[in-house]
Design a protein around this motif. Structure first.
Motif, PDB file in Angstrom:
ATOM      1  N   PRO A  78       0.800  -1.226   0.000  1.00 28.78           N
ATOM      2  CA  PRO A  78       0.000   0.000   0.000  1.00 28.78           C
ATOM      3  C   PRO A  78       0.835   1.278   0.000  1.00 28.78           C
ATOM      4  O   PRO A  78       0.330   2.362  -0.301  1.00 28.78           O
ATOM      5  N   ARG A  79       2.118   1.147   0.324  1.00 31.55           N
ATOM      6  CA  ARG A  79       2.973   2.337   0.385  1.00 31.55           C
ATOM      7  C   ARG A  79       3.226   2.925  -0.995  1.00 31.55           C
ATOM      8  O   ARG A  79       3.414   4.144  -1.131  1.00 31.55           O
ATOM      9  N   ASN A  80       3.227   2.079  -2.018  1.00 27.82           N
ATOM     10  CA  ASN A  80       3.472   2.585  -3.377  1.00 27.82           C
ATOM     11  C   ASN A  80       2.459   2.055  -4.386  1.00 27.82           C
ATOM     12  O   ASN A  80       2.698   2.112  -5.596  1.00 27.82           O
ATOM     13  N   ASP A  81       1.341   1.542  -3.870  1.00 23.93           N
ATOM     14  CA  ASP A  81       0.263   1.035  -4.736  1.00 23.93           C
ATOM     15  C   ASP A  81       0.781   0.035  -5.770  1.00 23.93           C
ATOM     16  O   ASP A  81       0.465   0.116  -6.953  1.00 23.93           O
ATOM     17  N   THR A  82       1.570  -0.914  -5.292  1.00 27.81           N
ATOM     18  CA  THR A  82       2.182  -1.892  -6.189  1.00 27.81           C
ATOM     19  C   THR A  82       1.717  -3.318  -5.882  1.00 27.81           C
ATOM     20  O   THR A  82       1.779  -3.758  -4.736  1.00 27.81           O
ATOM     21  N   ILE A  83       1.253  -3.996  -6.909  1.00 20.37           N
ATOM     22  CA  ILE A  83       0.912  -5.409  -6.808  1.00 20.37           C
ATOM     23  C   ILE A  83       2.095  -6.195  -7.360  1.00 20.37           C
ATOM     24  O   ILE A  83       2.489  -6.009  -8.515  1.00 20.37           O
ATOM     25  N   SER A  84       2.670  -7.037  -6.528  1.00 20.60           N
ATOM     26  CA  SER A  84       3.784  -7.883  -6.956  1.00 20.60           C
ATOM     27  C   SER A  84       3.256  -9.296  -7.192  1.00 20.60           C
ATOM     28  O   SER A  84       2.662  -9.897  -6.301  1.00 20.60           O
ATOM     29  N   LEU A  85       3.463  -9.810  -8.390  1.00 16.00           N
ATOM     30  CA  LEU A  85       2.984 -11.139  -8.750  1.00 16.00           C
ATOM     31  C   LEU A  85       4.168 -12.066  -9.000  1.00 16.00           C
ATOM     32  O   LEU A  85       5.132 -11.690  -9.666  1.00 16.00           O
ATOM     33  N   SER A  86       4.078 -13.267  -8.452  1.00 20.99           N
ATOM     34  CA  SER A  86       5.155 -14.238  -8.580  1.00 20.99           C
ATOM     35  C   SER A  86       5.265 -14.745 -10.012  1.00 20.99           C
ATOM     36  O   SER A  86       4.364 -14.538 -10.836  1.00 20.99           O
ATOM     37  N   GLU A  87       6.345 -15.428 -10.286  1.00 23.35           N
ATOM     38  CA  GLU A  87       6.608 -15.921 -11.638  1.00 23.35           C
ATOM     39  C   GLU A  87       5.546 -16.903 -12.122  1.00 23.35           C
ATOM     40  O   GLU A  87       5.274 -16.998 -13.320  1.00 23.35           O
ATOM     41  N   SER A  88       4.933 -17.631 -11.175  1.00 29.60           N
ATOM     42  CA  SER A  88       3.915 -18.610 -11.547  1.00 29.60           C
ATOM     43  C   SER A  88       2.539 -17.979 -11.725  1.00 29.60           C
ATOM     44  O   SER A  88       1.577 -18.664 -12.065  1.00 29.60           O
ATOM     45  N   VAL A  89       2.450 -16.675 -11.509  1.00 26.40           N
ATOM     46  CA  VAL A  89       1.166 -15.967 -11.607  1.00 26.40           C
ATOM     47  C   VAL A  89       1.192 -14.880 -12.682  1.00 26.40           C
ATOM     48  O   VAL A  89       0.245 -14.739 -13.457  1.00 26.40           O
ATOM     49  N   TYR A  90       2.260 -14.112 -12.746  1.00 22.50           N
ATOM     50  CA  TYR A  90       2.322 -12.903 -13.560  1.00 22.50           C
ATOM     51  C   TYR A  90       1.892 -13.107 -15.014  1.00 22.50           C
ATOM     52  O   TYR A  90       0.987 -12.425 -15.509  1.00 22.50           O
ATOM     53  N   SER A  91       2.520 -14.031 -15.689  1.00 22.74           N
ATOM     54  CA  SER A  91       2.223 -14.213 -17.114  1.00 22.74           C
ATOM     55  C   SER A  91       1.428 -15.480 -17.407  1.00 22.74           C
ATOM     56  O   SER A  91       1.183 -15.813 -18.570  1.00 22.74           O
ATOM     57  N   SER A  92       1.000 -16.166 -16.374  1.00 21.29           N
ATOM     58  CA  SER A  92       0.234 -17.401 -16.558  1.00 21.29           C
ATOM     59  C   SER A  92      -1.222 -17.085 -16.884  1.00 21.29           C
ATOM     60  O   SER A  92      -1.785 -16.100 -16.393  1.00 21.29           O
ATOM     61  N   VAL A  93      -1.847 -17.930 -17.707  1.00 21.08           N
ATOM     62  CA  VAL A  93      -3.260 -17.746 -18.061  1.00 21.08           C
ATOM     63  C   VAL A  93      -4.126 -18.807 -17.369  1.00 21.08           C
ATOM     64  O   VAL A  93      -5.217 -19.113 -17.812  1.00 21.08           O
ATOM     65  N   SER A  94      -3.627 -19.346 -16.276  1.00 24.35           N
ATOM     66  CA  SER A  94      -4.357 -20.392 -15.552  1.00 24.35           C
ATOM     67  C   SER A  94      -5.390 -19.793 -14.604  1.00 24.35           C
ATOM     68  O   SER A  94      -5.331 -18.608 -14.244  1.00 24.35           O
TER      69      SER A  94
END
Length: 235
Positions: A78-94
């Motif tokens: 919440p400090r910089n309004d950033t969502i961090s997504l792991s490697e298994s989530v970021y570009s996956s279409v699952s």
């Protein structure tokens, strides 16, 4: 001497059940995530795209999304309004990726709306960090010292209580984020009904880990209280 206090009878009937519950919860979330990681969404939407669409749907106009290393290391800052997504989530279409990403976007919506339990949780972060670092050393030192220094043990227990409080406040925050995520995935037409059921299962499994963490924290606090009381009774 303090070794006796940490490995007495309370270790077996309090900490062993807590360990079992934690292992079951972790196994459940890993297996459920793996199962739905093999199921691609019909819309071929990635985790990154899902996070952005859910956040926008919830009225968040300023959000940053980035990829981070690791597995299930997803989080919202919440400090910089950033969502961090792991490697298994970021570009996956699952389905798993979309569900997890939407959950983190749910946190972004909470932050934008000023969700009250989230404010309480944020306020507890500094004192919880303080308590988590000092509670165990104080308890151990207090148990090593003579009984007249029991106040040190109880000071450690009070600090650990802050950790327990943080875990309990985290529960409604996490459940609400998942609820927002599922609602947005449905209302925005990001997932089809059968896919939505899969996302629900993924987020329910993840919720079990927070329940297990709270359960373990409560049992650990109980154990510390019993150890301190047993020590006082040995005077």
């Amino acid at each position: 001497m303090y070794g006796f206090y940490f490995f007495n009878f309370t270790y077996f009937w309090i900490m062993v059940p807590a360990l079992i519950v934690t292992m079951i919860a972790q196994s459940r979330v890993n297996s459920t995530f793996a199962k739905y990681s093999r199921v691609r969404t019909m819309n071929q939407i990635t985790g990154e795209e899902a996070a952005e669409r859910v956040a926008r749907f919830g009225g968040v106009n300023r959000i940053f999304i980035k990829r981070v290393a690791g597995n299930l290391t997803d989080n919202f800052d919440p400090r910089n309004d950033t969502i961090s997504l792991s490697e298994s989530v970021y570009s996956s279409v699952s389905i798993s990726a979309v569900g997890v990403a939407a959950h983190e976007a749910g946190h972004a919506i909470q932050n934008a709306e000023g969700y009250f339990p989230n404010k309480i949780r944020a306020a507890l972060v500094p004192v919880t960090n303080f308590g988590s670092h000092l509670s165990m050393p104080l308890i151990i030192i207090g148990l090593i010292l003579p009984v007249q220094y029991d106040f040190i043990v109880y000071a450690g227990i009070i600090l650990y209580s802050l950790v327990v409080l943080f875990q309990l406040v985290t529960l409604p925050v996490e459940f609400n984020a998942s609820s927002r995520a599922i609602r947005a995935l449905n209302d925005a037409g990001i997932l089809y009904p059968d896919e939505l059921e899969g996302a629900k299962k993924v987020l329910r499994a993840a919720a079990m880990t927070y329940l297990a963490a709270s359960f373990t924290a409560l049992l650990t606090l109980l154990r510390f209280v019993l150890i301190a009381g047993n020590r006082r009774g040995r005077r």
